[in-house]
Design an enzyme around this catalytic site. Sequence first.
Site, mmCIF file in Angstrom:
data_model
loop_
_atom_site.group_PDB
_atom_site.id
_atom_site.type_symbol
_atom_site.label_atom_id
_atom_site.label_comp_id
_atom_site.label_asym_id
_atom_site.label_seq_id
_atom_site.Cartn_x
_atom_site.Cartn_y
_atom_site.Cartn_z
ATOM 1 N N LYS A 1 7.895 -17.031 -11.530
ATOM 2 C CA LYS A 1 7.338 -15.672 -12.670
ATOM 3 C C LYS A 1 5.936 -16.268 -12.740
ATOM 4 O O LYS A 1 5.873 -16.850 -14.046
ATOM 5 C CB LYS A 1 8.629 -14.950 -12.787
ATOM 6 C CG LYS A 1 7.720 -14.441 -13.613
ATOM 7 C CD LYS A 1 8.690 -13.054 -14.899
ATOM 8 C CE LYS A 1 7.905 -12.037 -15.107
ATOM 9 N NZ LYS A 1 8.739 -11.378 -15.967
ATOM 10 N N ASN B 1 0.587 -1.261 0.222
ATOM 11 C CA ASN B 1 -0.187 -0.074 0.019
ATOM 12 C C ASN B 1 0.954 1.356 -0.066
ATOM 13 O O ASN B 1 2.586 0.930 0.090
ATOM 14 C CB ASN B 1 -0.803 -0.102 1.981
ATOM 15 C CG ASN B 1 -0.389 0.135 2.693
ATOM 16 O OD1 ASN B 1 1.123 0.862 2.721
ATOM 17 N ND2 ASN B 1 -0.228 -0.729 3.378
ATOM 18 N N LYS C 1 -12.764 -0.189 16.204
ATOM 19 C CA LYS C 1 -11.600 -0.050 16.002
ATOM 20 C C LYS C 1 -10.849 -0.239 17.864
ATOM 21 O O LYS C 1 -10.176 -1.137 18.246
ATOM 22 C CB LYS C 1 -10.642 0.280 14.901
ATOM 23 C CG LYS C 1 -11.056 -0.592 13.915
ATOM 24 C CD LYS C 1 -9.667 -0.136 13.247
ATOM 25 C CE LYS C 1 -9.969 0.132 11.264
ATOM 26 N NZ LYS C 1 -10.273 0.966 10.531
ATOM 27 N N ASP D 1 -4.024 -6.575 5.101
ATOM 28 C CA ASP D 1 -4.624 -7.192 6.025
ATOM 29 C C ASP D 1 -4.852 -9.039 5.819
ATOM 30 O O ASP D 1 -5.570 -9.650 5.991
ATOM 31 C CB ASP D 1 -6.125 -7.068 5.918
ATOM 32 C CG ASP D 1 -6.386 -5.615 6.860
ATOM 33 O OD1 ASP D 1 -5.778 -5.815 8.034
ATOM 34 O OD2 ASP D 1 -7.481 -4.641 6.104
ATOM 35 N N LYS E 1 -9.590 -4.159 19.419
ATOM 36 C CA LYS E 1 -8.588 -4.457 19.489
ATOM 37 C C LYS E 1 -8.149 -3.908 20.705
ATOM 38 O O LYS E 1 -6.901 -3.999 21.152
ATOM 39 C CB LYS E 1 -7.829 -3.345 18.309
ATOM 40 C CG LYS E 1 -8.455 -3.987 17.170
ATOM 41 C CD LYS E 1 -6.995 -2.689 15.968
ATOM 42 C CE LYS E 1 -7.809 -3.007 14.108
ATOM 43 N NZ LYS E 1 -7.140 -3.531 13.328
ATOM 44 N N PHE F 1 -4.531 2.729 15.267
ATOM 45 C CA PHE F 1 -4.322 4.420 13.993
ATOM 46 C C PHE F 1 -5.449 3.594 13.310
ATOM 47 O O PHE F 1 -5.511 2.805 13.598
ATOM 48 C CB PHE F 1 -3.144 4.588 12.957
ATOM 49 C CG PHE F 1 -2.145 5.728 13.462
ATOM 50 C CD1 PHE F 1 -1.007 5.099 14.401
ATOM 51 C CD2 PHE F 1 -1.950 6.604 13.204
ATOM 52 C CE1 PHE F 1 -0.332 6.481 15.162
ATOM 53 C CE2 PHE F 1 -1.603 7.535 13.012
ATOM 54 C CZ PHE F 1 -0.487 7.411 14.091
HETATM 55 O O1 PMT Z 1 3.506 6.271 6.549
HETATM 56 P P1 PMT Z 1 2.706 6.698 6.376
HETATM 57 O O2 PMT Z 1 2.747 7.600 4.826
HETATM 58 O O3 PMT Z 1 3.357 8.168 6.752
HETATM 59 O O4 PMT Z 1 1.070 7.192 6.513
HETATM 60 C C1 PMT Z 1 0.945 6.951 7.665
HETATM 61 C C2 PMT Z 1 -0.437 6.028 7.934
HETATM 62 C C3 PMT Z 1 -1.677 6.808 7.109
HETATM 63 C C4 PMT Z 1 -0.399 4.819 7.608
HETATM 64 C C5 PMT Z 1 -0.932 5.735 9.419
HETATM 65 O O5 PMT Z 1 -1.374 7.055 9.871
HETATM 66 C C6 PMT Z 1 -2.320 4.910 9.816
HETATM 67 O O6 PMT Z 1 -3.036 5.275 9.410
HETATM 68 N N1 PMT Z 1 -1.455 3.816 9.688
HETATM 69 C C7 PMT Z 1 -2.474 2.786 9.952
HETATM 70 C C8 PMT Z 1 -2.816 2.590 8.991
HETATM 71 C C9 PMT Z 1 -4.483 1.045 9.066
HETATM 72 O O7 PMT Z 1 -3.499 -0.294 8.495
HETATM 73 O O8 PMT Z 1 -4.515 1.173 9.572
HETATM 74 P P2 PMT Z 1 -6.755 0.120 9.340
HETATM 75 O O9 PMT Z 1 -7.738 1.255 9.802
HETATM 76 O O10 PMT Z 1 -6.604 -0.733 8.365
HETATM 77 O O11 PMT Z 1 -5.779 -0.275 11.332
HETATM 78 C C10 PMT Z 1 -6.164 -0.002 12.786
HETATM 79 C C11 PMT Z 1 -4.945 -0.378 13.511
HETATM 80 O O12 PMT Z 1 -4.670 -1.821 13.413
HETATM 81 C C12 PMT Z 1 -3.674 -0.049 12.572
HETATM 82 O O13 PMT Z 1 -3.391 0.656 13.731
HETATM 83 C C13 PMT Z 1 -2.894 -1.192 11.615
HETATM 84 O O14 PMT Z 1 -1.663 -1.033 12.188
HETATM 85 C C14 PMT Z 1 -3.367 -2.526 12.564
HETATM 86 N N2 PMT Z 1 -2.728 -3.739 11.961
HETATM 87 C C15 PMT Z 1 -4.502 -3.059 10.717
HETATM 88 C C16 PMT Z 1 -4.031 -4.615 10.146
HETATM 89 C C17 PMT Z 1 -3.486 -5.410 10.866
HETATM 90 N N3 PMT Z 1 -3.539 -6.577 9.465
HETATM 91 N N4 PMT Z 1 -2.975 -5.459 11.583
HETATM 92 C C18 PMT Z 1 -3.152 -4.258 12.753
HETATM 93 O O15 PMT Z 1 -2.000 -3.847 13.644
#
Ligand code: PMT
Length: 397
Positions: A287, A208, A335, A277, A339, A321
């Site tokens: 390949k 991403n 969330k 995810d 979590k 986040f």
């Molecule tokens: O890296 P940059 O370019 O500076 O951009 C910053 C950012 C946009 C990546 C950052 O600010 C941000 O929002 N990070 C979280 C991105 C994300 O995966 O969001 P989510 O809403 O899908 O996930 C929610 C939370 O679960 C997040 O804290 C994530 O780290 C966590 N997560 C998500 C998926 C997963 N499989 N395991 C996780 O722990």
Amino acid sequence: MLSGKNVVMGVTGGIAVYKAVDVVSRLRKLNANVNIIMTKSATEFVTPLTFQSISQNPVTVNIFKEPTHWEIEHISLAKKADIFLVVPATANIIGKVANGIADDMLSTTIMATKAKVIFAPAMNTNMYNNLIFKENSNKLKKYGYEFIKPGSGRLACGDFGEGKMAEPCDIVDYLVNSLTNSQLKGKKIIVTAGPTIEPLDPVRYMTNHSSGKMGYAIANEAQRRGAEVILVSGPVNLEPPIGTKLIKVNTTQEMLSSIEKHFAECHVLIKAAAPLDYRPVTVSEHKIKKSKDEIEFKFTRNPDIAAHFGKLKRNQIIVGFAAETENLIENAKKKIDKKNLDFIVANNVLTENSGFKSDSNIVTIIDKDGTVKDYPLMKKEKVAKAIIDKISAILNC
Ligand code: PMT
């Protein structure tokens, strides 16, 4: 700023000795008291008189010289040091300290001090990448000695590569932070940053847009305030903040297992990374060739890292986040519960100058009790400060 602080500085023999003079000058301008110990080799590059004039203190070279006062000199300087710098630090001094060799004034004093010792290495690229040097420096890091990572570039010998000593201003910044900012001293913080990647075949992968900027800014702020920071990062093009322990990962599963190794003893986990995810059910060994007009892949769920540690947490603080494109607050709130987070930093990743890749962000911080606080457009460094302020308050620091 450094009034009343005693910096003992070791100077070892390399061409970067001339930069060490600038380091002393900068420290004096900040009112630090600087005592210098030079190795014999260092005196071949710059005379003790130069360091004596800049530091306004006698310079020590010879361990067998008559002491200037009744105390045994290497012990008195070792005790006097609030902090110990070695600038430049050659492979030789690092090798000696790593192996318990104390055969001159500098190595003996380092061995005798209880102060934090910081090395600013400078050497030829091949020496810097030599496995013996790596083993010695890793051993010292394990015992708590710190290293200011050298930069890359043209070296005095004409080679290009790593080994160029950090700039005097960066060395002094590092030292000032170590001496003045101890708000989070003794706290261990894991920060995740960047994307993860999931391979489809040996040449292709899914990922991403995360650049790592948000996570690296948080790691930097936590480290600046004296925390021990472990930065678990997906592939990004950023230099880790000086002093943080960087663990590089590719996949979401790797990110989880790297955190697992340190979670039990950490105080805070900050999940700024954007882990994928889903991952492909199978990764092609070769390949994937162009054949049909359409191609289908089957994906399986990756573990939710934050939720996994949310279940395991005891006293730890977990900050998540939320990267959303709609219903920001509502989705972020869900969330927090799912979590088991202490608070969440929600950002709309479709807003201009916010979210992925940009240097700034617009965030809303939501507490587990539902309190919502909106922040204006801010540099990611400032967002990081707000997050670390909040964590410090929860930790009573
Ligand atoms: O890296 P940059 O370019 O500076 O951009 C910053 C950012 C946009 C990546 C950052 O600010 C941000 O929002 N990070 C979280 C991105 C994300 O995966 O969001 P989510 O809403 O899908 O996930 C929610 C939370 O679960 C997040 O804290 C994530 O780290 C966590 N997560 C998500 C998926 C997963 N499989 N395991 C996780 O722990």
